[in-house]
Design an enzyme around this catalytic site. Structure first.
Site, short mmCIF file in Angstrom:
data_model
loop_
_atom_site.label_atom_id
_atom_site.label_comp_id
_atom_site.label_asym_id
_atom_site.label_seq_id
_atom_site.Cartn_x
_atom_site.Cartn_y
_atom_site.Cartn_z
N GLU A 49 30.18 63.20 32.56
CA GLU A 49 30.30 63.23 34.02
C GLU A 49 31.60 63.87 34.51
O GLU A 49 31.64 64.46 35.59
CB GLU A 49 30.18 61.81 34.60
CG GLU A 49 28.78 61.22 34.50
CD GLU A 49 28.58 60.41 33.23
OE1 GLU A 49 29.41 60.53 32.29
OE2 GLU A 49 27.59 59.65 33.16
N PHE A 111 24.26 44.76 34.90
CA PHE A 111 24.40 45.84 33.93
C PHE A 111 24.81 47.14 34.62
O PHE A 111 24.22 47.53 35.64
CB PHE A 111 23.07 46.04 33.18
CG PHE A 111 23.14 47.18 32.18
CD1 PHE A 111 23.98 47.11 31.08
CD2 PHE A 111 22.37 48.32 32.36
CE1 PHE A 111 24.06 48.16 30.18
CE2 PHE A 111 22.45 49.37 31.45
CZ PHE A 111 23.29 49.28 30.36
N GLN A 112 25.82 47.79 34.07
CA GLN A 112 26.37 49.03 34.62
C GLN A 112 26.80 48.89 36.07
O GLN A 112 26.73 49.83 36.86
CB GLN A 112 25.40 50.21 34.44
CG GLN A 112 25.25 50.60 32.96
CD GLN A 112 24.55 51.91 32.74
OE1 GLN A 112 23.71 52.32 33.54
NE2 GLN A 112 24.88 52.58 31.64
N LYS A 161 20.41 50.93 44.16
CA LYS A 161 19.12 51.41 43.66
C LYS A 161 17.95 50.99 44.54
O LYS A 161 17.00 51.76 44.75
CB LYS A 161 18.91 50.88 42.24
CG LYS A 161 17.67 51.45 41.56
CD LYS A 161 17.59 51.02 40.10
CE LYS A 161 16.42 51.73 39.40
NZ LYS A 161 16.36 51.39 37.97
N MET A 481 53.33 72.37 26.26
CA MET A 481 54.34 72.04 27.26
C MET A 481 55.13 70.80 26.84
O MET A 481 56.34 70.72 27.06
CB MET A 481 53.69 71.84 28.63
CG MET A 481 54.68 71.71 29.78
SD MET A 481 55.75 73.16 29.96
CE MET A 481 54.81 74.14 31.14
#
Lengths: 576, 179
Positions: A49, A111-112, A161, A481
């Site tokens: 993602e 969940f999630q 949802k 760097m």
């Protein structure tokens, strides 16, 4: 018209003119992925993602249109926190749609489930948790309005949802085309105060050593042409910050290039010695000012910004102009053209500037017939063998500074990088997003080996989705760097900074992801590799340039030092 | 602590209060808005002295009265950052001395029968009320300018404060100085 929430969401995105989504589906966002099959919107399926977020940023940087990300709840949402923060700091217009657990399950540790709006509050311009299906069309409209107006930025819309699931009665809504935004607390001011314009013009007329200090706001305001008019009308030199490279052509006689920690001597010193800094869409970032109380002490300040909070945040302006940059610059041009640019003779100043340019150009030590590749040399050769309007997307670190320094930017929107947040791994996904937005332009990612290993998996996305970007990997087997700082400021004690020379095998890795890949070990192979890469048009290309590991970025203002204590490259230090 | 004299204004405050400014912030009455405000204060390092939130006469909006500590950040920057919050509709700065400020305190004080008369007398002088009387304690309330609440709280310490709750201040601009 009756619809479910998922259909309405996609329809609302279509109405906003969205042509591409960068995303990855999962449980909570599943109902929204179904109507995508029937939509004209292209969906780019990423491998992580974070990649989707940076692709949306790259798309927005290159096109000026908001980039759109769609991910699921929980880890999907937390994986875009870095791109959201990146977009927030660099004012990139972006809309993120995140799935959420059903409304009634919020707060139960389902969940999630995560508190997406809570987590992203400080890294977005605004965010929404939508409670009812009927609110989806209006919220999407509001999200795009906020993301693209005023000072642009990322806006997140969290969608439970149940309000998009066609099997749930809570997802039913009545679609109407005439939905209106309702944002009583949001009305960015864009018009410049005419009194302030006159005051700014008066300071410009009287200035002996003025400098136009130009930031990313010029690009966001589509003000490059107006800037050019202002510079040419007044004959005032321009410095372009890291976020503004390309906003003014590097080849222009008035262009002094990049200021700041790794800016060139003339840009840094002209600002230090200036008696008037005209800051346009710039925010006096610490990487530009160095130690603040030692920054341009003799300069008055005209500051134009669309964000009121930037005016006076770091340096108190003598004239503050709260305005869209283009509007303000055009007004300044009209004022100066009609009432004169003043009669101050700036000949002495110009010769000082010319002297600095002659004595302290950007420079590095070329290899004396040896076989070491200098990273700057790769950038120069790439610059000289690609079209003028090539888009360059960079990661973060030494290679980013060399790309900004040694490329010659002639057009706006050809330089894409992570300025404020400094996000390693930015370049490959950002380049993919830029190429999706500008398929007819050549897009090169300039990357380091540390960065490459963070987001390289998106080259699979590029292959599968047929997005032919090119990657110049400046591989010094170090976090370069960090190595430079440890060498200069930590007594050459190198701590956790060495990456392996042997693994990964970048060529094999890139080939396994479907790319054309080459490895270049000596200077004489560079040209042929670039030529080969430029001819590939149907898949991504990666060139693994094995470059000198000890090379450092110069000039450099050490962290915490004044810009007057700029270190030029070792070969120039005798003249300083 | 002295109230400022000579301003002729109904607003009263401690001189030391110049370190603090009162902002009256009108926000959209939506869930999460208070969290946005407090997250902003925390993220930018702005300290707040007190915060009071309640709905207004218009149900779409709530009013937040926030007393900010100007040692932590300049007032201008605090106001500008607050104004960037999309849910913030309006911000009014109430200058010290140009506003009517009120705060409510309820407090339980230990006071047996032998000290009650004395306590009630002082309460009357301050304009407070007795809410409840127990065997060895009294519950009192006082509404007033924050400085007067401070003074009365100080005075109650000699009796022994068992429990104390202050609301934080609310404020409106003086009528004749209403801009």
């Amino acid at each position: 018209m009756k619809m479910d929430g998922g259909q309405a969401l996609i329809r609302a995105l279509e109405l906003e003119g969205v042509d591409v989504l960068f995303g990855l589906p999962g449980g909570a966002i599943l109902p929204v992925y179904d109507p995508i099959i029937d939509s004209s919107i292209r969906h780019i399926l990423v491998r992580h993602e974070q990649g989707a977020g940076h692709m949306a940023e790259g798309y927005a940087h290159a096109t000026g249109r908001p980039g759109v990300v769609m991910v699921t709840s929980g880890p999907g949402a937390t994986n875009i926190v870095t791109p959201l923060c990146d977009a927030h700091l660099d004012s990139v217009p972006m809309v993120a749609i995140t799935g959420q657990v059903p409304f009634a399950a919020i707060g139960t540790d389902a969940f999630q489930e995560c508190d997406t709006t809570g987590i992203t509050q400080s890294v977005t311009k605004h965010n929404f948790l939508v409670a009812e299906a009927q609110d989806i069309p209006r919220t999407i409209k509001e999200a795009f309005h906020i993301a693209t107006t005023g000072r642009p930025g990322p806006v997140l819309v969290d969608i439970p949802k149940d309000i998009v699931d066609p099997d749930n009665p809570r997802s039913a809504l009545e679609w109407t085309d005439d939905v209106e935004i309702d944002l009583p607390g949001y009305s960015p001011q864009t018009d410049a105060d005419p009194v302030a314009i006159v005051a700014a013009a008066d300071l410009i007329r009287a200035a002996e050593r003025p400098v136009l200090y130009v930031g990313g706001g010029i690009l966001k305001a589509r003000a490059a042409e107006a800037l050019r008019q202002l510079a040419e009308l007044t004959g005032i030199h321009v410095v372009t910050t890291l976020m503004a490279r390309g906003a003014f052509p590097d080849s222009h006689e008035l262009c002094l290039g990049m200021p700041g920690m790794h800016g060139n001597f003339t840009a840094v010193t002209a600002m230090q010695e200036s008696d008037l800094l005209i800051a346009l869409g710039a925010r006096f970032d610490d990487r530009v000012t160095g130690r603040l109380d030692g920054f341009a002490q003799g300069a008055k300040i005209v500051h134009v910004d669309i964000d009121a909070a930037e005016l006076g945040k770091v340096r108190r302006p003598d004239v503050a102009i709260l305005s869209d940059c283009r509007v303000a610059i055009e007004a300044l041009v009209v004022e100066l053209a009609s009432n004169g640019i003043g009669g101050v003779n700036r000949g002495a100043w110009r010769s000082r500037v010319n002297g600095w340019q002659e004595n302290f150009p950007l420079s590095y030590e070329r290899t004396q017939g040896g076989d070491e590749i200098k990273p700057q040399m790769v950038i120069e050769k790439l610059r000289d063998s690609t079209p003028d309007d090539t888009i360059v997307a960079s990661g973060v670190g030494q290679h980013q500074m060399w790309a900004s320094q040694y490329w010659s930017f002639e057009h706006p929107y050809t330089w894409i990088n992570s300025g404020g947040l400094g996000t390693m791994g930015f370049s490959i996904p950002a380049a993919i997003g830029a190429k999706v937005g500008c398929p007819d332009k050549m897009v090169w990612a300039v990357d380091g080996d540390g960065c490459f290993q963070m987001t390289a998996q998106e080259l699979v996305t590029a292959t599968v989705e047929k997005i032919p970007i090119k990657v110049a990997l400046l591989n010094n087997s170090y976090l370069g760097m960090v190595r430079q700082w440890q060498e200069m400021f930590y007594g050459e004690r190198y701590s956790e900074v060495s990456l392996s020379k042997d693994v990964p095998d970048y060529k094999a890795w890139a080939e396994s992801m479907g790319c054309v890949a080459m490895r270049v070990d000596s200077p004489e192979e560079i040209d042929a590799a670039i030529t080969n890469a430029n001819e590939v048009d149907d898949r991504p290309v990666v060139i693994d340039f094995r470059v000198a590991a000890a090379e450092k970025v110069y000039p450099m203002v050490p962290s915490g030092a004044s810009n007057s204590d700029l270190l030029v490259s070792p070969s120039q230090q005798d003249q300083q | 602590m002295n109230e400022q004299s000579g301003s002729g204004s109904a607003g009263q405050h401690r001189v030391a209060d110049y370190r603090y400014h009162t902002l009256v912030v009108t926000v959209e009455n939506k869930s999460g808005v208070l969290a946005r405000l407090s997250a902003l204060f925390s993220r930018r390092g702005f300290n707040i002295e007190s915060l009071a939130v309640a709905p207004t006469d218009d149900e779409r909006f709530s009013r937040v009265t926030v007393v900010v500590d100007l040692e932590s950040a300049p007032l201008e920057q605090i106001i500008k950052q607050l104004d960037k919050l999309v849910n913030v509709v309006n911000i009014r700065e109430l200058h010290p001395g140009h506003a009517v400020e009120r705060e409510l305190m309820i407090v339980t004080v230990s006071a047996g029968p032998d000290r009650r008369d004395e306590l009630v007398e002082q309460l009357d002088r301050a304009g407070g009320k007795v809410l409840s009387v127990g065997a060895d304690a009294m519950m009192l309330s006082l509404v007033g300018p924050p400085a007067r609440i401070d003074e009365f709280e100080e005075l109650l310490r000699q009796y022994g404060i068992i429990e104390l709750q202050r609301t934080g201040r609310v404020a409106l601009a003086n009528l004749d100085e209403d801009d």
